[in-house]
Design an enzyme around this catalytic site. Sequence first.
Site, PDB file in Angstrom:
ATOM      1  N   CYS B 167       0.813  -1.215   0.000  1.00  0.00           N
ATOM      2  CA  CYS B 167       0.000   0.000   0.000  1.00  0.00           C
ATOM      3  C   CYS B 167       0.847   1.266   0.000  1.00  0.00           C
ATOM      4  O   CYS B 167       0.303   2.368  -0.035  1.00  0.00           O
ATOM      5  CB  CYS B 167      -0.954  -0.024   1.182  1.00  0.00           C
ATOM      6  SG  CYS B 167      -1.954  -1.525   1.171  1.00  0.00           S
ATOM      7  N   HIS B 307      -2.151   8.448   5.518  1.00  0.00           N
ATOM      8  CA  HIS B 307      -2.471   7.134   4.950  1.00  0.00           C
ATOM      9  C   HIS B 307      -3.938   6.825   5.268  1.00  0.00           C
ATOM     10  O   HIS B 307      -4.682   6.395   4.407  1.00  0.00           O
ATOM     11  CB  HIS B 307      -1.526   6.091   5.540  1.00  0.00           C
ATOM     12  CG  HIS B 307      -1.593   4.757   4.867  1.00  0.00           C
ATOM     13  ND1 HIS B 307      -1.488   4.609   3.508  1.00  0.00           N
ATOM     14  CD2 HIS B 307      -1.755   3.501   5.362  1.00  0.00           C
ATOM     15  CE1 HIS B 307      -1.574   3.314   3.193  1.00  0.00           C
ATOM     16  NE2 HIS B 307      -1.743   2.625   4.301  1.00  0.00           N
ATOM     17  N   GLU B 318      -1.072   5.709  13.209  1.00  0.00           N
ATOM     18  CA  GLU B 318      -0.625   6.862  12.412  1.00  0.00           C
ATOM     19  C   GLU B 318      -0.872   8.171  13.153  1.00  0.00           C
ATOM     20  O   GLU B 318      -0.043   9.087  13.101  1.00  0.00           O
ATOM     21  CB  GLU B 318      -1.337   6.883  11.053  1.00  0.00           C
ATOM     22  CG  GLU B 318      -0.816   8.016  10.169  1.00  0.00           C
ATOM     23  CD  GLU B 318      -1.450   8.048   8.782  1.00  0.00           C
ATOM     24  OE1 GLU B 318      -2.476   7.361   8.568  1.00  0.00           O
ATOM     25  OE2 GLU B 318      -0.918   8.774   7.921  1.00  0.00           O
ATOM     26  N   LYS B 336      -9.048   8.775   1.590  1.00  0.00           N
ATOM     27  CA  LYS B 336      -9.636   7.440   1.463  1.00  0.00           C
ATOM     28  C   LYS B 336     -11.106   7.432   1.889  1.00  0.00           C
ATOM     29  O   LYS B 336     -11.840   6.508   1.544  1.00  0.00           O
ATOM     30  CB  LYS B 336      -8.818   6.415   2.254  1.00  0.00           C
ATOM     31  CG  LYS B 336      -7.446   6.142   1.611  1.00  0.00           C
ATOM     32  CD  LYS B 336      -6.714   5.009   2.302  1.00  0.00           C
ATOM     33  CE  LYS B 336      -5.375   4.691   1.651  1.00  0.00           C
ATOM     34  NZ  LYS B 336      -4.300   5.628   2.007  1.00  0.00           N
ATOM     35  N   HIS B 341      -9.426   2.651  -0.608  1.00  0.00           N
ATOM     36  CA  HIS B 341      -8.010   2.299  -0.531  1.00  0.00           C
ATOM     37  C   HIS B 341      -7.615   1.499  -1.775  1.00  0.00           C
ATOM     38  O   HIS B 341      -7.963   0.334  -1.908  1.00  0.00           O
ATOM     39  CB  HIS B 341      -7.741   1.494   0.742  1.00  0.00           C
ATOM     40  CG  HIS B 341      -6.284   1.268   1.009  1.00  0.00           C
ATOM     41  ND1 HIS B 341      -5.289   1.768   0.194  1.00  0.00           N
ATOM     42  CD2 HIS B 341      -5.654   0.593   2.006  1.00  0.00           C
ATOM     43  CE1 HIS B 341      -4.113   1.399   0.675  1.00  0.00           C
ATOM     44  NE2 HIS B 341      -4.305   0.689   1.765  1.00  0.00           N
ATOM     45  N   PHE B 400       1.515  -3.274   3.959  1.00  0.00           N
ATOM     46  CA  PHE B 400       1.711  -4.592   4.544  1.00  0.00           C
ATOM     47  C   PHE B 400       3.149  -5.024   4.267  1.00  0.00           C
ATOM     48  O   PHE B 400       3.712  -4.704   3.223  1.00  0.00           O
ATOM     49  CB  PHE B 400       0.750  -5.605   3.914  1.00  0.00           C
ATOM     50  CG  PHE B 400      -0.676  -5.460   4.401  1.00  0.00           C
ATOM     51  CD1 PHE B 400      -0.990  -4.712   5.521  1.00  0.00           C
ATOM     52  CD2 PHE B 400      -1.705  -6.091   3.722  1.00  0.00           C
ATOM     53  CE1 PHE B 400      -2.310  -4.592   5.967  1.00  0.00           C
ATOM     54  CE2 PHE B 400      -3.020  -5.974   4.154  1.00  0.00           C
ATOM     55  CZ  PHE B 400      -3.326  -5.233   5.271  1.00  0.00           C
TER      56      PHE B 400
END
Lengths: 79, 412
Positions: B167, B307, B318, B336, B341, B400
Amino acid sequence: MNDTYERVVRLLVRNFGFETGDVSPADTFSELELDSLALVELTLAVQQEFGVKLTDDDLGAQSTLEEAVKVIESKPVAA
Amino acid sequence: MAGAAARFDAAVTGIGMVTAAGIGTREAWETIVAAEGTAASRVPALAALPASAGCWIPGYDADEAIGRRKAWRYDRSSHFALTAAAEAVGDSGLDPAAWDGTRVAVVLGSGIGGAASWEKQHNVLLKDGPLSVSPLLIPMLAVNMSAGYVAMQHGAHGPNLVTATACASGTTAVGTARELLRQGVCDVVITGGTEACLIPSIVSGFAQMGALTGRQDDPRTASRPFDADRDGFVPAEGAAVLVLERAADARARGAHVYAHVSGYGASADAYHATAPDPEGTSAELALRAALDDAGLSPDTVQHVNAHGTSTPLNDAAESRLIRRVLGDRPAVTSVKGVVGHSLGAAGAIEAAVTALTLDRQLIPPTANLDRQDPRIELDVVAEKARAADVEAAVSNSFGFGGQNAVLALTRA
């Protein structure tokens, strides 16, 4: 041209983005910008459409559509 | 550590976007700024799954965008890349017919690659056997191919690669593109990210790991970054492409510069396959490296394009990171909430939006933020876009695998 030709053109329209008016019997696959990978893809589509078995070399870059039709018609239909 | 004097600015001179919020930068930006809810709906290809909500792009017509004679040869992820790249190059005002293609690089990010083509051909293999598999499977599937096709589209003969950091891929791509410019191996980089894997196997994988939202009956409110009731992300498809040039080159030709990419930092958690390190130690390394690279002190950052995936874990970790490094002053947003996403495309879409934010001096709001999680002690922009004087911003991405990538952007 005959029914086989019409069916090949329909494959070109359905799977390869051609318009019916884009192609004529004297066009070679090279002139139609179908490269070797595209010809393998077309070979698979022809086999499925006509129930025949083609070799990797049956549809060559310099074959015309008219010649390809004769090759297809020369093949026995698989049982 | 680079100081301000040594800073290297890469100018963003072109932007192209293909997102669920709109096809084309203008439409995407307007929808993102309006932030009336997630651009998600039930994805027909996922109808048989328990989780079928996604930000897909039903209005995208590859035959029209790429041309019927070519489109059949490419995976949907390459379609998006080609469309966004064409828009970005056109927007830059550069002329591919006239440029020295040996000095043009392509660096795109993609998390997964042509998975839809792979899934389709795997079904052909199981049903009809190996002799029926398409000879185009490999160029449709391979993750590098989008960059290869964009090079063919524009005659770009410089370095060409796809970055895969899950991502964070799009952010890694833009950061890497800037490094190529800084090293002097090219004069122009076409960079960004693309993803198109809203297909049963991939989405089932995300669902089974518990990463996706449970709000399947109400897709528009499902992606809600930083909200107290967030419960997972909404998967998306899309692409964004940016054209980067050295700032002096862009100035010399009188190009419009949206913003500068002024810093980049990257690190790895080395912690867990999918969970972020709760301490955020390594993510902090990436953020601080990006600030140092840009010659920015933490207290000068006015905006964070987060993010912000809408998962409970990401948004908590975050927000602690932002608070710890940048304090509570920056205006934070996550797009998002609107675009979902899009994995490897997400960082590129967010870099594009951050550049537009600096250009327009307008911060898009986070959609669906009805009740901010009280543990998230940040100024999150909600409800409507905020006009603000933004000179410096950061865009975070975490993948990830524990892969962290952060861009620092500054006003041109």
